[in-house]
Design a protein around this motif. Sequence first.
Motif, PDB file in Angstrom:
ATOM      1  N   PRO A   1       0.832  -1.211   0.000  1.00 48.52           N
ATOM      2  CA  PRO A   1       0.000   0.000   0.000  1.00 48.52           C
ATOM      3  C   PRO A   1       0.862   1.255   0.000  1.00 48.52           C
ATOM      4  N   PRO A   2       0.446   2.311  -0.703  1.00 45.09           N
ATOM      5  CA  PRO A   2       1.211   3.566  -0.711  1.00 45.09           C
ATOM      6  C   PRO A   2       1.352   4.134   0.700  1.00 45.09           C
ATOM      7  N   ASP A   3       2.546   4.604   1.021  1.00 48.20           N
ATOM      8  CA  ASP A   3       2.811   5.100   2.376  1.00 48.20           C
ATOM      9  C   ASP A   3       1.882   6.256   2.754  1.00 48.20           C
ATOM     10  N   ALA A   4       1.740   7.232   1.864  1.00 47.90           N
ATOM     11  CA  ALA A   4       0.946   8.420   2.203  1.00 47.90           C
ATOM     12  C   ALA A   4      -0.508   8.048   2.471  1.00 47.90           C
ATOM     13  N   ALA A   5      -1.082   7.234   1.605  1.00 47.06           N
ATOM     14  CA  ALA A   5      -2.485   6.840   1.782  1.00 47.06           C
ATOM     15  C   ALA A   5      -2.662   6.015   3.047  1.00 47.06           C
ATOM     16  N   MET A   6      -1.695   5.168   3.359  1.00 43.49           N
ATOM     17  CA  MET A   6      -1.805   4.342   4.557  1.00 43.49           C
ATOM     18  C   MET A   6      -1.659   5.190   5.815  1.00 43.49           C
ATOM     19  N   ARG A   7      -0.810   6.201   5.786  1.00 39.27           N
ATOM     20  CA  ARG A   7      -0.673   7.085   6.955  1.00 39.27           C
ATOM     21  C   ARG A   7      -1.982   7.826   7.219  1.00 39.27           C
ATOM     22  N   VAL A   8      -2.621   8.318   6.158  1.00 35.44           N
ATOM     23  CA  VAL A   8      -3.902   9.002   6.315  1.00 35.44           C
ATOM     24  C   VAL A   8      -4.942   8.037   6.872  1.00 35.44           C
ATOM     25  N   ALA A   9      -4.979   6.818   6.357  1.00 31.73           N
ATOM     26  CA  ALA A   9      -5.955   5.829   6.824  1.00 31.73           C
ATOM     27  C   ALA A   9      -5.746   5.499   8.296  1.00 31.73           C
ATOM     28  N   GLN A  10      -4.496   5.299   8.699  1.00 34.83           N
ATOM     29  CA  GLN A  10      -4.233   4.954  10.088  1.00 34.83           C
ATOM     30  C   GLN A  10      -4.535   6.125  11.025  1.00 34.83           C
ATOM     31  N   ALA A  11      -4.293   7.352  10.559  1.00 37.32           N
ATOM     32  CA  ALA A  11      -4.654   8.522  11.369  1.00 37.32           C
ATOM     33  C   ALA A  11      -6.170   8.593  11.546  1.00 37.32           C
ATOM     34  N   THR A  12      -6.905   8.289  10.501  1.00 39.71           N
ATOM     35  CA  THR A  12      -8.370   8.267  10.592  1.00 39.71           C
ATOM     36  C   THR A  12      -8.824   7.221  11.599  1.00 39.71           C
ATOM     37  N   LEU A  13      -8.228   6.041  11.538  1.00 36.84           N
ATOM     38  CA  LEU A  13      -8.624   4.959  12.446  1.00 36.84           C
ATOM     39  C   LEU A  13      -8.283   5.302  13.897  1.00 36.84           C
ATOM     40  N   ARG A  14      -7.160   5.966  14.113  1.00 31.85           N
ATOM     41  CA  ARG A  14      -6.825   6.381  15.484  1.00 31.85           C
ATOM     42  C   ARG A  14      -7.852   7.382  15.998  1.00 31.85           C
ATOM     43  N   ALA A  15      -8.261   8.305  15.141  1.00 28.13           N
ATOM     44  CA  ALA A  15      -9.260   9.285  15.545  1.00 28.13           C
ATOM     45  C   ALA A  15     -10.598   8.624  15.868  1.00 28.13           C
ATOM     46  N   LEU A  16     -10.897   7.519  15.211  1.00 28.69           N
ATOM     47  CA  LEU A  16     -12.145   6.795  15.466  1.00 28.69           C
ATOM     48  C   LEU A  16     -12.035   5.855  16.647  1.00 28.69           C
ATOM     49  N   GLY A  17     -10.830   5.703  17.207  1.00 27.77           N
ATOM     50  CA  GLY A  17     -10.626   4.774  18.314  1.00 27.77           C
ATOM     51  C   GLY A  17     -10.558   3.329  17.866  1.00 27.77           C
ATOM     52  N   ALA A  18     -10.333   3.106  16.562  1.00 25.24           N
ATOM     53  CA  ALA A  18     -10.317   1.743  16.029  1.00 25.24           C
ATOM     54  C   ALA A  18      -8.961   1.073  16.180  1.00 25.24           C
ATOM     55  N   VAL A  19      -7.881   1.853  16.238  1.00 23.00           N
ATOM     56  CA  VAL A  19      -6.543   1.293  16.423  1.00 23.00           C
ATOM     57  C   VAL A  19      -5.819   2.111  17.478  1.00 23.00           C
ATOM     58  N   ASP A  20      -4.801   1.508  18.090  1.00 29.25           N
ATOM     59  CA  ASP A  20      -4.004   2.237  19.080  1.00 29.25           C
ATOM     60  C   ASP A  20      -2.830   2.905  18.379  1.00 29.25           C
ATOM     61  N   ASP A  21      -1.945   3.510  19.159  1.00 26.05           N
ATOM     62  CA  ASP A  21      -0.827   4.256  18.581  1.00 26.05           C
ATOM     63  C   ASP A  21       0.118   3.366  17.784  1.00 26.05           C
ATOM     64  N   ALA A  22       0.150   2.075  18.106  1.00 21.88           N
ATOM     65  CA  ALA A  22       1.000   1.143  17.363  1.00 21.88           C
ATOM     66  C   ALA A  22       0.301   0.589  16.127  1.00 21.88           C
ATOM     67  N   GLY A  23      -0.947   1.004  15.908  1.00 22.86           N
ATOM     68  CA  GLY A  23      -1.681   0.536  14.748  1.00 22.86           C
ATOM     69  C   GLY A  23      -2.439  -0.755  14.967  1.00 22.86           C
ATOM     70  N   ARG A  24      -2.410  -1.288  16.189  1.00 25.42           N
ATOM     71  CA  ARG A  24      -3.135  -2.538  16.474  1.00 25.42           C
ATOM     72  C   ARG A  24      -4.610  -2.252  16.700  1.00 25.42           C
ATOM     73  N   ALA A  25      -5.455  -3.164  16.279  1.00 31.86           N
ATOM     74  CA  ALA A  25      -6.899  -2.978  16.420  1.00 31.86           C
ATOM     75  C   ALA A  25      -7.300  -3.018  17.883  1.00 31.86           C
ATOM     76  N   THR A  26      -8.114  -2.064  18.306  1.00 30.61           N
ATOM     77  CA  THR A  26      -8.663  -2.040  19.653  1.00 30.61           C
ATOM     78  C   THR A  26      -9.935  -2.891  19.688  1.00 30.61           C
ATOM     79  N   PRO A  27     -10.461  -3.196  20.894  1.00 31.50           N
ATOM     80  CA  PRO A  27     -11.760  -3.885  20.940  1.00 31.50           C
ATOM     81  C   PRO A  27     -12.843  -3.141  20.164  1.00 31.50           C
ATOM     82  N   ARG A  28     -12.819  -1.821  20.240  1.00 35.58           N
ATOM     83  CA  ARG A  28     -13.781  -1.028  19.460  1.00 35.58           C
ATOM     84  C   ARG A  28     -13.543  -1.236  17.968  1.00 35.58           C
TER      85      ARG A  28
END
Length: 843
Positions: free
Chosen positions: A380-407
Motif C-alpha cells: 500500500p502507498p505510504d501516504a495513503a496508509m498514513r492518512v488511513a491509520q490517522a483516521t482509524l486512530r481518531a475513530l478509536g479503532a486502532v491504538d498508537d502502534a496501529g493494532r486494532a482495539t476492541p472497538r
Amino acid sequence: MGELAVERVLGDVVSVLGGGAGVLVAPPGSGKTTLVPGVLAGAFEGRVVVAEPRRIAARAAARRMAELRGERVGESVGYSVRGDRRVGPGTRVEVVTTGLLVQRLLADPELAGVGTVMIDECHERHLDTDLALGFLVESRQTLRPELRLLATSATADTLRLAELLEAGVVAADGSPHEVAVVWCPPERPVRPPHGLKVDPAFLDHVAAVVRRAWRETAGDLLVFLPGAAEIASVRGKLADLPTDVLHGRLPAAAQDAAIRAGDRRRVVLATAVAESSLTVPGVRVVVDAGLARVPRTDHARGLGSLATVRAAKASTVQRAGRAGREGPGVVYRCWSQLDDERLPAQPEPEVAVAELSAFALALACWGHPGGVGLALPDTPPDAAMRVAQATLRALGAVDDAGRATPRGHRMSRVGAHPRLARALLDGAPAVGARKAAEVVAILADDTLARGDDLAAAWRHLRDARDPRWRAEADRLQRSAAPDAPQRTATEDRQPAAVDQQRAATEGPQRADDDRKRANQDGGRRRAAGGDGAPVTMPDDLVAGLIVGLAYPERLARLRGGAYLMAGGTEAALAQGSALTGHPWLAVAVADRQPGSASARVRLAAAIDEDTAREAGVALLSTVDEVTAEGAERQERLGAITLRRRELKDPPRELVERALREALAKQGLRWTKEAAQLRQRMDFCHRVLGPPWPDVSDAAVIAHTDLSRVTKLSAVDPGTTLRAMLPWPAAARLDELAPERLPVPSGSLVRLDYSDPEAPVLAVKVQEAFGWLETPRIGDGRVAVLLHLLSPAGRPTAVTRDLASFWRTGYPQVRAELRGRYPRHPWPEDPATATPTRRTNPRK
C-alpha cells in the motif's frame, strides 16, 4: 459443454490443487467460473467457496451452476451476498463476494468446514481481492495447510500471482468461439475524457457504431460504457431500438432481468459490471467504448472522486470475450488499432488510488498493521496508509502502534466502512438504533438516494418500503445492538420481516415542516423518556447527526454563496438544490473534480449549529488569534469560526509573533538609504563572511526588536541594520565597501551594489583617461565592474581590465563617437591623456 477450453485441463487443476494452491489462466467464456467449482467439490472434501468481485456476478454464477446441475439455487449450489443468502444444508459450492469472504476470514481465519477457496477474476485487483489473497496465504501457512486455494483469471499477471501463492500454474488455451474485431475510430477528433466528462460527440459516435452493428450482425448487442450517465445519454440516442440497462446502481431484480434471455433482439447498455464472470444470454456482439471509470482520492482533503480513463488491454479482452460465449461473435471497438497498441496492459490496482481506511482496519484486525509482513500483491502507498491509520486512530479503532482495539474489532464486524461503523455505534444511543441503521444504510449505498437531500431520500425509501434498503437497515440494526453476536456482519440470515406496526404508524413527513420546527426550536430535538430513550427528533437533524459522526470534517457552514467545511475545503450545492440557503449542512458525499477549486456536494442534510457541535465535538477548539491589526479569541469547529470576541491585552509574545508573521508576509519597507546600507553589508557578508551578518529579509525580521512595537508602520529596518553591524569590523565599512569611489577626474562616483557579486562603477570615458588600474574593494578581493559611459550617459564598454580596454576597445569607441560628440575630447592615447569633466571650448 465439451467445447469449453477449461474442460480439457480440469484434471490438471485437480492435480495442482493436490499440492495446495494453483493459478488457472483461461480466456473469457472458457468455463472456469461454472465448471471448475463443481469438479473441485467432487474431488476434495469440504465446501468450495467461490469469491467473485461483484454481487451481480456471484448471483449469476450460482444460478448458472445450478442450471447445469438441473437444480434450484440453494441446493448443492448457493450464494451469499449482502442482504441476500440462498444456501441450504446440502450446499457444496457457495458463491460469495470477495468482501464477504474477507469478513468471514476475519471472524474465522481457519474457515471451518471449507475445503477449497477459489478467487475468481484476480486481474481486477480490488482491495478485497488483495486482502483475501493475503489472508488466505497466511491462513494456509499457519493454521490450515490443508486448505486449497485456486486463483483464476483470463488476464492476470500469472508469474507474479503464482509466486505470491507459491502455486503451480494451469493454462487453458483457446477461446470457446472466435471473436472478430472491427476497428471503429471516430471520423473527427474528439476531446479526451476529463474527470466525469465525456465528449458528447464521442457518445454520438458510440451510438452510431451501435446502429451499424445492429444492421450488420445478428444476436443481442452488449455495449460497454463508463457510467450510468453515459448509458442514459446513449439510450436516448437509440430510442427506436429495444434496450436494456445493466449497472451496479440498479436493484438486484433489475440486474437479474437484464442478464436473462428474452424473445426479442435487444441492446444491453452496461458498465464494467458486465465485464467478467457473467454471461448475458443471446449476446453475439460487443460494442466497446473503450473507457473505464476509476476512483481517485484527494488524501489531503479527504475527498474522493471518479475519473474516466482509457480501459486497459486486459479489460478490453474481457469485454470482447462476452461476444464469444455462446457462438462466434464480433466486437466493435470505438478506437483505432494504433491507439490499441498504446493502452496499458493491466488496470491500475485499486490499492494504488483508493481511500484505505477499511483496508487498513482489516489489516489491523488480522494482526498486520499497515500490511507489514503479509503477502499482499502490492505494498500500500505510504501516504495513503498514513492518512488511513490517522483516521482509524481518531475513530478509536486502532491504538498508537496501529493494532486494532476492541472497538476496532467491533467496528469491523459491522460490515461497513469504519466511518459508517462509528456513526452507527455512536449514533444509535443518541437517535435510536433503528434510525441510525436506516441512515447508515443509505450512506453505505448512496445510489439509493435521489437528489442531494439525504433526509428527503430517507423519507422516500421509508414510504416506498424499499426492500434492499430495509434489508440492509435490519442487518445494521442488529449489528448496533450492544450484545450483537460476533459473527461476520455480512453473514446474514434471510432479511427480517418489516415491522408492520412501525410502518403503519410512521407517516410521511415533509422536509420543509421538519426544517421549520428545527429553526424555531434551534436545539436538540429530543427529550429523554422514562427509560432514557431518545425521542422526537426531526429527520434532518437525525440524518445530519449520523453524517456528522461519520464525516465531522464535512460539517459545513454557509459563507457567501458556498459552504466552508470543517476540514477547510469549500463546497457548493448544485443549482436549484432544495438545500440552498440553509446555514448549516452535514455533507455525506462530496467530490472535487480536476481543476475545480471547490468540492461539489452530492448528498447532505440540513442541520443547526447545535447538531454540528455535537457531531464535531472533537474538532471544537478555542484559539487566541493575534494579528498585526488586532487580537481576538475565536471558538472554532475545525476551519469554521463559530464565535469571535476582542481579546484585550493579549500576551506580548503572541503580538510579537503576529508582527513577525505579518512582516514576513508583507515585506519590510526600505528607505533608499537603508536599502543602500543593506546592499553594502550584503556585499561584505558574501565576500568576507563572518562576522558580517546575513541581511536577508528573514534575517533582518528575526533581529528586529518588536518588544515595544504595536504596529507595522513603526518598524524601521534601517535601525535594525545598524544594530546588526559587527563591531569593531564595522569601522572599516567605508574602506571595504565604500559608498563612493574617486575617479581620475576628481569626481566621487557612487558604487552600485545591486549585484553583490559584481559591484558596478559607472563613469564617463573622459573622466577615466589615464586610469590604468581597475579599482578593487572588499579588502582587495573584488575588482569593480566598470561601465564606461558615452557623453550621453550610455554604456559604451563594460570591463574589469582598463589597460586592455585602452589598447583594444577604445579605438573603436573613439571612431564611433567622436563625430557624434565633437565637443568632447577623444585623444589618440587615452592612457596618457588628462581626465576631464569638461567639454572642449567652442571655436
